[in-house]
Design a protein around this motif. Structure first.
Motif, PDB file in Angstrom:
ATOM      1  N   PRO A  38     -61.593  36.098 -36.853  1.00  0.00           N
ATOM      2  CA  PRO A  38     -60.929  35.091 -37.683  1.00  0.00           C
ATOM      3  C   PRO A  38     -61.346  33.664 -37.356  1.00  0.00           C
ATOM      4  N   GLN A  39     -61.638  33.399 -36.077  1.00  0.00           N
ATOM      5  CA  GLN A  39     -62.043  32.079 -35.621  1.00  0.00           C
ATOM      6  C   GLN A  39     -63.029  32.274 -34.469  1.00  0.00           C
ATOM      7  N   PRO A  40     -63.795  31.242 -34.135  1.00  0.00           N
ATOM      8  CA  PRO A  40     -64.661  31.355 -32.953  1.00  0.00           C
ATOM      9  C   PRO A  40     -63.839  31.705 -31.710  1.00  0.00           C
ATOM     10  N   GLY A  41     -64.295  32.716 -30.984  1.00  0.00           N
ATOM     11  CA  GLY A  41     -63.597  33.142 -29.775  1.00  0.00           C
ATOM     12  C   GLY A  41     -62.497  34.161 -29.995  1.00  0.00           C
ATOM     13  N   VAL A  92     -58.286  42.014 -29.226  1.00  0.00           N
ATOM     14  CA  VAL A  92     -59.232  42.799 -28.432  1.00  0.00           C
ATOM     15  C   VAL A  92     -59.456  42.140 -27.077  1.00  0.00           C
ATOM     16  N   TRP A  93     -59.831  42.935 -26.104  1.00  0.00           N
ATOM     17  CA  TRP A  93     -60.020  42.455 -24.730  1.00  0.00           C
ATOM     18  C   TRP A  93     -60.992  41.279 -24.644  1.00  0.00           C
ATOM     19  N   GLN A  94     -61.935  41.169 -25.587  1.00  0.00           N
ATOM     20  CA  GLN A  94     -62.924  40.085 -25.557  1.00  0.00           C
ATOM     21  C   GLN A  94     -62.360  38.746 -26.041  1.00  0.00           C
ATOM     22  N   ALA A 328     -75.013  35.107 -20.404  1.00  0.00           N
ATOM     23  CA  ALA A 328     -73.653  34.558 -20.492  1.00  0.00           C
ATOM     24  C   ALA A 328     -73.358  34.131 -21.926  1.00  0.00           C
ATOM     25  N   LEU A 329     -73.600  35.031 -22.872  1.00  0.00           N
ATOM     26  CA  LEU A 329     -73.421  34.681 -24.275  1.00  0.00           C
ATOM     27  C   LEU A 329     -71.961  34.480 -24.646  1.00  0.00           C
ATOM     28  N   ASN A 330     -71.059  35.015 -23.838  1.00  0.00           N
ATOM     29  CA  ASN A 330     -69.630  34.702 -24.000  1.00  0.00           C
ATOM     30  C   ASN A 330     -69.003  34.430 -22.632  1.00  0.00           C
ATOM     31  N   GLY A 331     -69.745  33.692 -21.807  1.00  0.00           N
ATOM     32  CA  GLY A 331     -69.260  33.334 -20.478  1.00  0.00           C
ATOM     33  C   GLY A 331     -69.666  34.359 -19.440  1.00  0.00           C
TER      34      GLY A 331
END
Length: 478
Positions: A38-41, A92-94, A328-331
């Motif tokens: 729905p939104q970034p992150g 979701v966990w991510q 580290a595409l999402n940290g």
């Protein structure tokens, strides 16, 4: 005759496998589901879609007598207690939407409480902040909770409540929420108050082998567990310091620590419950590389990776030449837990080729896994034992060879087979008291060209813990 069914409800798909004693494990279907952003992150799933896929796969094996269910771990669902209707998408966990909440709690000193009682640091990864977000942002949620009509929990509790009418979770999944006292195995009133989660809305915590009820016109659910813990059981990790690494969307490293929890926050590893049999929990340390197979898929999407079965000269590594990719595409997850880190190549030269950029991604994932295993050894105070691997990336012989050279030891693997499914079916067999277990045929890759210490140290410098974090004190769970 006994027919065991395994359902692995994962991040991107729901898979089924079946097994009769005396036979091999057989796949019994797979269904993918939508990823909602729905939104970034933000990352969401539709709980109705997930449940429908579980029902479909159970229905495809009508003669199953026993079912073991694996879940995503930290993913959270909220639903109506009487109608079983979800009140929002699953978080979701991510998902990172609770970062600001987590930082406020950290500034208030709450991390000392979560470490001391749950054995976990503050992070959006865990379920508690997701539950709090739903309670605060879904219209009418607090009113339903006050009226006793609200249920909230990890996805397994939603599935079990909907399928069998049993509102329960297992201890391994509960240990991923930041709401369970790691030593008592019960919901912790202080932690629930910290996150403002009503205890009355949470499921009962049960042992890994339940019982978890009977599906109408279907099998009894005899085991429920986090997917990574199911994989650990499938890897036949039983002794302290046995480690498994699953290279899926992320890379998940789990290692047995024994009958007592090991809480060493400075190591960056997470204390968790592996499983509980006969009233006795077995503990583990967990570390996640947030982007593993997802980095490979990204590499394919931008045109630097052409195949999932690369052929390399094992003595001509990118790492040896100082070319690295930090995935580290999402940290970064364990052991640094730097959510602001971003992926990057370093060491580029005019001679760097497109295929070098792709190989560096594979090597970067392996180097991150090596960091987590080193953190496990730091936390446990001893060199790890057997290392076994699975997951899509490990189908590559070249990648397995890189891992063997990186760890400088044998890497154990199964040529064909899903070890999460194997773990679930072995749990089924244990619950039923079967004298037989699903067969697995282990192989190993031996080290040939050890990765130099200098290359490992150079990569470590690129992923070092950022300056100035709050360093948690090392406390045992209350």
């Amino acid at each position: 005759m006994t027919l065991c069914l395994a359902i692995d409800q994962g991040t991107t798909s729901t898979k089924a496998f079946r097994w009769r004693p005396g036979t091999d494990i057989e796949p019994a279907g797979s269904l993918t589901h939508r990823q909602i952003y729905p939104q970034p992150g933000w990352v969401e799933h539709d709980p109705r879609e997930l449940l429908a896929h579980v029902r479909t796969l159970v229905g495809n094996t009508p003669d199953a007598t026993a079912l073991a269910l694996a879940n995503q771990g930290e993913t959270v669902v909220m639903w109506h207690a009487r109608t079983h209707e979800p009140l929002a998408n699953a978080i979701v966990w991510q998902d990172l939407r609770t970062r600001d909440m987590i930082e406020r709690l950290r500034a208030e000193g709450a991390e000392k409480v979560t470490l001391a009682r749950a054995g976990l640091p503050l992070d959006p990864y865990f379920s508690a902040s997701k539950m709090r977000w739903l309670l605060d942002n879904v219209p009418g949620a607090r009113s339903l909770a006050a009226a006793g009509d609200l249920r909230i929990g990890t996805s397994d509790a939603f599935f079990l409540d909907s399928l069998t009418g049993t509102f329960a979770t297992d201890i391994s999944t509960a240990s991923r929420t930041s709401l369970m006292n790691l030593r008592t195995g019960a919901w912790d009133a202080e932690l629930c108050a910290l996150f403002d989660i009503p205890l009355s809305c949470l499921p009962e915590i049960r042992a890994t082998l339940g019982p978890f009820g009977q599906i109408a016109d279907g099998p009894a659910v005899v085991a429920s567990i986090v997917d990574q813990q199911a994989s650990l059981f499938g890897h036949d990790c039983k002794e302290p310091r046995d480690i498994k690494i699953t290279f899926g969307t992320g890379a998940f490293i789990l290692g047995i620590t024994g009958a007592d929890p090991v809480v060493r926050p400075a190591s960056g590893m997470l204390a968790t419950v592996a499983w509980m049999f006969d009233g006795t929990p077995t503990y583990a340390l967990d570390g996640g590389v947030l982007c593993a197979g997802a980095a490979i898929e990204w590499g394919r999407s931008v045109g630097v990776i052409d195949t999932l079965s690369p052929v390399w000269d094992p003595a001509d590594r990118c790492a040896d030449r100082g070319l690295f990719f930090v995935p580290a595409l999402n940290g970064l997850g364990a052991p640094t837990w730097d959510r602001d880190a971003r992926g990057s190549w370093t060491g580029l030269e005019r001679t760097t080729r497109r295929e070098d950029l792709g190989r560096a991604i594979w090597e970067g994932v392996g180097l991150r896994a090596h960091q987590v295993v080193a953190a496990f050894e730091q936390a446990s105070g001893a060199r790890c034992g057997r290392i076994s691997v699975d997951g899509g990336m490990c189908r590559s012989a070249a990648f397995r060879q890189f891992l063997a050279d990186l760890f400088r030891r044998d890497i154990h693997f199964v040529d064909h087979g899903d070890l999460t499914a194997a773990g679930l079916l072995r749990l089924c067999a244990r619950a039923l008291g079967s004298g037989q277990m699903p067969p697995l045929f282990w192989r190993r890759t031996r080290p040939r060209h050890p990765v130099p210490d200098g290359a490992i140290a150079a990569f470590a410098a690129l992923t070092a813990r950022p300056a100035g974090p709050i360093t948690p004190t090392e406390e045992s769970p209350a």
